[in-house]
Design a protein around this motif. Sequence first.
Motif, PDB file in Angstrom:
ATOM      1  N   GLU A   4      -8.004  -2.537   8.893  1.00 32.84           N
ATOM      2  CA  GLU A   4      -7.831  -3.157  10.210  1.00 32.84           C
ATOM      3  C   GLU A   4      -7.792  -2.061  11.271  1.00 32.84           C
ATOM      4  O   GLU A   4      -7.014  -1.108  11.162  1.00 32.84           O
ATOM      5  CB  GLU A   4      -6.534  -3.959  10.274  1.00 32.84           C
ATOM      6  N   ARG A   5      -8.644  -2.183  12.282  1.00 34.49           N
ATOM      7  CA  ARG A   5      -8.642  -1.207  13.363  1.00 34.49           C
ATOM      8  C   ARG A   5      -7.669  -1.666  14.454  1.00 34.49           C
ATOM      9  O   ARG A   5      -7.794  -2.766  14.990  1.00 34.49           O
ATOM     10  CB  ARG A   5     -10.056  -1.049  13.940  1.00 34.49           C
ATOM     11  N   CYS A   6      -6.698  -0.825  14.766  1.00 33.14           N
ATOM     12  CA  CYS A   6      -5.694  -1.140  15.778  1.00 33.14           C
ATOM     13  C   CYS A   6      -4.935   0.135  16.105  1.00 33.14           C
ATOM     14  O   CYS A   6      -5.149   1.177  15.472  1.00 33.14           O
ATOM     15  CB  CYS A   6      -4.730  -2.222  15.290  1.00 33.14           C
ATOM     16  N   SER A   7      -4.039   0.059  17.078  1.00 34.87           N
ATOM     17  CA  SER A   7      -3.139   1.166  17.378  1.00 34.87           C
ATOM     18  C   SER A   7      -1.779   0.817  16.799  1.00 34.87           C
ATOM     19  O   SER A   7      -0.975   0.133  17.434  1.00 34.87           O
ATOM     20  CB  SER A   7      -3.042   1.396  18.889  1.00 34.87           C
ATOM     21  N   ALA A   8      -1.531   1.240  15.567  1.00 38.28           N
ATOM     22  CA  ALA A   8      -0.331   0.837  14.841  1.00 38.28           C
ATOM     23  C   ALA A   8       0.881   1.656  15.275  1.00 38.28           C
ATOM     24  O   ALA A   8       0.791   2.859  15.517  1.00 38.28           O
ATOM     25  CB  ALA A   8      -0.554   0.986  13.348  1.00 38.28           C
ATOM     26  N   ARG A   9       2.020   0.992  15.345  1.00 33.13           N
ATOM     27  CA  ARG A   9       3.291   1.630  15.698  1.00 33.13           C
ATOM     28  C   ARG A   9       4.245   1.692  14.510  1.00 33.13           C
ATOM     29  O   ARG A   9       5.111   2.552  14.450  1.00 33.13           O
ATOM     30  CB  ARG A   9       3.960   0.857  16.848  1.00 33.13           C
ATOM     31  N   ASP A  10       4.102   0.736  13.575  1.00 33.17           N
ATOM     32  CA  ASP A  10       4.995   0.684  12.422  1.00 33.17           C
ATOM     33  C   ASP A  10       4.363  -0.227  11.381  1.00 33.17           C
ATOM     34  O   ASP A  10       3.484  -1.050  11.693  1.00 33.17           O
ATOM     35  CB  ASP A  10       6.368   0.144  12.836  1.00 33.17           C
ATOM     36  N   VAL A  11       4.804  -0.099  10.123  1.00 26.60           N
ATOM     37  CA  VAL A  11       4.295  -0.944   9.045  1.00 26.60           C
ATOM     38  C   VAL A  11       5.414  -1.186   8.053  1.00 26.60           C
ATOM     39  O   VAL A  11       6.290  -0.342   7.850  1.00 26.60           O
ATOM     40  CB  VAL A  11       3.070  -0.278   8.366  1.00 26.60           C
ATOM     41  N   ALA A  12       5.410  -2.385   7.448  1.00 27.42           N
ATOM     42  CA  ALA A  12       6.414  -2.741   6.443  1.00 27.42           C
ATOM     43  C   ALA A  12       5.797  -3.726   5.465  1.00 27.42           C
ATOM     44  O   ALA A  12       4.814  -4.402   5.784  1.00 27.42           O
ATOM     45  CB  ALA A  12       7.659  -3.344   7.102  1.00 27.42           C
ATOM     46  N   GLY A  13       6.384  -3.812   4.278  1.00 29.53           N
ATOM     47  CA  GLY A  13       5.860  -4.735   3.278  1.00 29.53           C
ATOM     48  C   GLY A  13       6.962  -5.301   2.400  1.00 29.53           C
ATOM     49  O   GLY A  13       7.967  -4.641   2.130  1.00 29.53           O
ATOM     50  N   ALA A  14       6.752  -6.537   1.944  1.00 28.02           N
ATOM     51  CA  ALA A  14       7.685  -7.190   1.024  1.00 28.02           C
ATOM     52  C   ALA A  14       7.071  -8.494   0.549  1.00 28.02           C
ATOM     53  O   ALA A  14       6.300  -9.136   1.278  1.00 28.02           O
ATOM     54  CB  ALA A  14       9.034  -7.469   1.705  1.00 28.02           C
ATOM     55  N   ASN A  15       7.406  -8.855  -0.678  1.00 32.71           N
ATOM     56  CA  ASN A  15       7.026 -10.164  -1.219  1.00 32.71           C
ATOM     57  C   ASN A  15       5.526 -10.444  -1.117  1.00 32.71           C
ATOM     58  O   ASN A  15       5.098 -11.556  -0.801  1.00 32.71           O
ATOM     59  CB  ASN A  15       7.803 -11.280  -0.498  1.00 32.71           C
ATOM     60  N   GLY A  16       4.718  -9.419  -1.366  1.00 29.67           N
ATOM     61  CA  GLY A  16       3.276  -9.584  -1.345  1.00 29.67           C
ATOM     62  C   GLY A  16       2.659  -9.605   0.039  1.00 29.67           C
ATOM     63  O   GLY A  16       1.468  -9.899   0.174  1.00 29.67           O
ATOM     64  N   GLU A  17       3.424  -9.254   1.076  1.00 30.43           N
ATOM     65  CA  GLU A  17       2.949  -9.335   2.455  1.00 30.43           C
ATOM     66  C   GLU A  17       3.122  -7.997   3.157  1.00 30.43           C
ATOM     67  O   GLU A  17       4.096  -7.282   2.928  1.00 30.43           O
ATOM     68  CB  GLU A  17       3.734 -10.415   3.197  1.00 30.43           C
ATOM     69  N   ILE A  18       2.158  -7.673   4.032  1.00 31.05           N
ATOM     70  CA  ILE A  18       2.236  -6.480   4.860  1.00 31.05           C
ATOM     71  C   ILE A  18       2.263  -6.906   6.325  1.00 31.05           C
ATOM     72  O   ILE A  18       1.492  -7.770   6.750  1.00 31.05           O
ATOM     73  CB  ILE A  18       1.029  -5.551   4.628  1.00 31.05           C
ATOM     74  N   ALA A  19       3.162  -6.295   7.101  1.00 32.25           N
ATOM     75  CA  ALA A  19       3.237  -6.552   8.540  1.00 32.25           C
ATOM     76  C   ALA A  19       3.038  -5.248   9.289  1.00 32.25           C
ATOM     77  O   ALA A  19       3.503  -4.184   8.847  1.00 32.25           O
ATOM     78  CB  ALA A  19       4.583  -7.169   8.914  1.00 32.25           C
ATOM     79  N   VAL A  20       2.356  -5.324  10.422  1.00 32.81           N
ATOM     80  CA  VAL A  20       2.046  -4.136  11.218  1.00 32.81           C
ATOM     81  C   VAL A  20       2.431  -4.386  12.669  1.00 32.81           C
ATOM     82  O   VAL A  20       2.048  -5.402  13.256  1.00 32.81           O
ATOM     83  CB  VAL A  20       0.543  -3.793  11.144  1.00 32.81           C
ATOM     84  N   ALA A  21       3.204  -3.469  13.247  1.00 34.58           N
ATOM     85  CA  ALA A  21       3.518  -3.526  14.676  1.00 34.58           C
ATOM     86  C   ALA A  21       2.456  -2.751  15.427  1.00 34.58           C
ATOM     87  O   ALA A  21       2.148  -1.607  15.080  1.00 34.58           O
ATOM     88  CB  ALA A  21       4.897  -2.923  14.936  1.00 34.58           C
ATOM     89  N   THR A  22       1.878  -3.367  16.455  1.00 33.18           N
ATOM     90  CA  THR A  22       0.859  -2.704  17.257  1.00 33.18           C
ATOM     91  C   THR A  22       1.207  -2.820  18.740  1.00 33.18           C
ATOM     92  O   THR A  22       2.144  -3.532  19.119  1.00 33.18           O
ATOM     93  CB  THR A  22      -0.541  -3.313  17.023  1.00 33.18           C
ATOM     94  N   ASP A  23       0.407  -2.147  19.559  1.00 34.22           N
ATOM     95  CA  ASP A  23       0.623  -2.198  21.003  1.00 34.22           C
ATOM     96  C   ASP A  23       0.382  -3.583  21.576  1.00 34.22           C
ATOM     97  O   ASP A  23       0.813  -3.881  22.695  1.00 34.22           O
ATOM     98  CB  ASP A  23      -0.312  -1.216  21.707  1.00 34.22           C
TER      99      ASP A  23
END
Length: 273
Positions: A48-67
């Motif tokens: 995924e192309r983006c400007s990422a600020r943070d990333v986390a994962g749990a329970n088979g899922e990934i979340a990404v904080a972006t601008d």
Amino acid sequence: MSDDDIALSEKRMYGETRPQTHAYVASGLGVTRVETAGGQIGRFSLEERCSARDVAGANGEIAVATDESVLVSTDDGFAESGFGPATAVGYDADGLLAAGDGRVGRYADGAWHETGTVADVRAIDGGLLGAEDGVYSLPDCNRLGLHDVTDVTPGYAATADGLYEQTGAEWTELRSGGHSAVASDTAQSGDGDRRVHAADADELYVLTDGDWWTCDLPVRERVIDVTYGDDTYAITEDGTFLVDTADEATADGRGGWRQRSLGLPDVVGVAVA
């Protein structure tokens, strides 16, 4: 032999030894998926192309904080969740959390629900928020103390002036000097001990039998994030992906830390689902 051929060869070799783990590295370029198993680091690709600020994962899922938004992994890639600009994402026992623009929210039943207001949140993990002016607890966003917090994990906080352990309502300094990361494994290992790591400007440390020991890394680069799956994974600010595997879990019987440079700019974190 091309890099792709090498990656496929490694994949066949270690696929018989251990299941693959997909680690996700967040950077200014976007989200990069890295294939790893049995101490080997295989193919990596930009997901995924983006400007990422943070990333986390749990329970088979990934979340990404972006601008612009909080992205959440789906079977078809990453999708916007509707939170808006975010500086941090994380998970606790009740699911996904995000923070940005002074808001802290929880994702539940297909929508975001605001839980409180905390400015300049930098990290979320296991019911704790790490922010410029201290550590906060969820769900009520009560301030627990400290200042200039760079990272948090249950029981620990990394700050610009030291590494701290939470003992009741107090914080005890464990190590002095600025620390960039602290992480712990919420799942218990076979011997009942959590995996716990912390990083300062020069070294990565592991907590073993109550003492902090320097990890024997194959590179001299600042570690900025650590996460856990079958193995221990770390990422440096220069984009080097690191994996630590037990001897018995590798195809050649030689464990320890291994590395691969990903060539990514502005790296902010690593996560596994």
